[in-house]
Each structure stands twice: as C-alpha cells, then as structure tokens.
Design an enzyme around this catalytic site. Sequence first.
Site, PDB file in Angstrom:
ATOM      1  N   ASP A   1       0.843  -1.194   0.000  1.00  0.00           N
ATOM      2  CA  ASP A   1       0.000   0.000   0.000  1.00  0.00           C
ATOM      3  C   ASP A   1       0.882   1.249   0.000  1.00  0.00           C
ATOM      4  O   ASP A   1       1.852   1.335   0.766  1.00  0.00           O
ATOM      5  CB  ASP A   1      -0.908  -0.002   1.226  1.00  0.00           C
ATOM      6  CG  ASP A   1      -1.891   1.150   1.207  1.00  0.00           C
ATOM      7  OD1 ASP A   1      -2.904   1.053   0.497  1.00  0.00           O
ATOM      8  OD2 ASP A   1      -1.638   2.149   1.912  1.00  0.00           O
TER       9      ASP A   1
ATOM     10  N   GLU B   1      -4.807   2.427  -4.009  1.00  0.00           N
ATOM     11  CA  GLU B   1      -3.341   2.425  -4.050  1.00  0.00           C
ATOM     12  C   GLU B   1      -2.746   1.141  -3.500  1.00  0.00           C
ATOM     13  O   GLU B   1      -1.584   1.105  -3.105  1.00  0.00           O
ATOM     14  CB  GLU B   1      -2.795   3.640  -3.291  1.00  0.00           C
ATOM     15  CG  GLU B   1      -3.119   3.669  -1.816  1.00  0.00           C
ATOM     16  CD  GLU B   1      -4.432   4.359  -1.479  1.00  0.00           C
ATOM     17  OE1 GLU B   1      -4.568   4.816  -0.344  1.00  0.00           O
ATOM     18  OE2 GLU B   1      -5.317   4.436  -2.364  1.00  0.00           O
TER      19      GLU B   1
END
Length: 317
Positions: free
Chosen positions: A186, A229
Amino acid sequence: MAKARVLLVEDDPIQAGATKEILEKAGYDVVCAADGISAIKEVKTNKPDIILLDVILPSLDGYEVCRWLKLEEPTKGIPVIMLTVKTELSDKISGLHIGADDYLPKPYNELELNARIYASLRTKALQDELKSKNRQLEEVLAKVEYMAITDVLTGLYNRRRLHLSLTKEFERSKRYATPFSLILMDLDHFKNINDTCGHLAGDMVLQEVAKIIQKNIRDVDTAARYGGEEFIILLPNTKKEDAVHSAERMRLSIENHKFPDTQNVVITVSIGIAGVPDEDLTTEDKMIQCADIALYKAKHNGRNRTMVADGKSLVEI
C-alpha cells in the site's frame, strides 16, 4: 476476379498456348509452367490465385504436385483445377482425394473453363473473407478478455483476475505441499499526493509503481492492483523468507525512484506478507486477511517497512 493470376501447368505447348489465349482474353494474368518442378518453383516465387494443373507431366505428375501444394501451409489454400484427358471416375476421385478443388476433362469448352475458374475463385474469396472476419472476431474477443481481467490504469491484473489466480495457486500449494507467499503493498500517504500534486500525478505514481513491480517479479508471479493504491503480488513456490527479499527490493526501488510531477516528494510503500504452509491459514481469504494485518502493523509502526505475518505473530523486517 478478372485480374486474378493463373498458373497454367501444361507440358503440351500447343494446348498451353491455346488455353493461355483463352484465359488472357477473359482478362486473367497467365503464367505457364511445362513440368511439375517448374510449377512448384513458380508457386514458391510468385504465389498465384489459382492453378490449372495437368495430370500428365514430366518429372512430377500433377497428382504429386497437388499433394505437395496441399500439404504446405502457404499454398494449401490456392484452388487447384486438375486438367486431364483421362476420363475414368477413379482418376477424378484420385485428384479430389489429394485436395484438388475441381476436375476438368480435356478437351474442355472455353465457357466451361472460365466458369470453373470463376467458381473456384469465388469460393476462395468467400473463404478468405470468412477467415478475415474470424480473425477480427478473435481480436475483438481477445481485447474484451484482456479488458475483463486488466486494470485500465496500471496494466496489471484486476481484482477479479487476482482472486481466480489466488484460488488456483492456493489449491496447488495445498495439493503438492509447496510453499506459496502473498505480498500486500500500500502506498503511504497517497491522498496527500493527490491533494498536493493533483490526480493526474497520482495516476502517474500508480503507473510507475506498477512498472517497478513488474520489473521485480518473475514470470510465474502474478501482480494485480487490489484497489485504490493497494497492490498484491502472488509468489508460487516461494517461502515467506524469500518473499521478504522480493518485497524489500520493490520497497527500496520505489523509495529511490524519481517520480515525475510530484514536486520531489519521496514515495514510499508499506508491505505485509503472508504465506503457507501455515496451519492457521486454511483458505485464501484468511491468507489475504493475514497479510492485511501485517500491512496495518507496518503502517502503525511508521510506514515504509515490511512486516511478515503468520496465524499467530508478526515479524518486522
């Protein structure tokens, strides 16, 4: 079709001249060959649209020439009309069995010759059109399939394809008792990147991260955009300690990468790793949950780091 290129294979010069005159009068471009070997050379050099092939020829007879033409991939689609003075049904069947498209006994009528050529060329044109449409359909289906399994922005697999691959690799790992690891990644403070640099810059960061991931994984590995993301990498036949090396290589590559249009902001990622064998990870969903817990711990401990998890504990790298 009137401008089609015809290869006339005929060893009798008088018959060849008369037939050539008929065909040229009909508007065809005619090339002649007097024997089987010359015919094959001509086909290789200048691929004709149709071949009129006499059965009785010096060196190779018409049957052998036809058999060669129909066995070779570049020439098997060229229509072949066999020409012969033989009138036995068995001779006609022999020619058709080896792939001839039609059979015309000598002496032939001018109108019938032109009609047979036209019919063969028309059939060939329809076959070519059908092949072209099939190719176009295959291309469309391939594009649709690609779009169905690919994340548009990054070019990595999407979540749907990821879960299919994860199920397959997890079951394979159980069946053959081989290690299997999963990396969950992430981007840190990604919202700040969008807010500060703009969403276009944020999209470019995601694309660049995807490229870095692809450069640092094997052909057997699967990389996907998990959402927003987040990225997931599946590593078959890989122990967790080996997955750590891959994860750290990607983490450092991202940290040291110069991302365009980000005002020199350093981009970092936090990573969680889970893997089997692990008696507590009995399903692929639990494997993702375990990696997610490790990722959360990496974020909690300051970000830009890798955590390895099993069903009972977490280890920071």
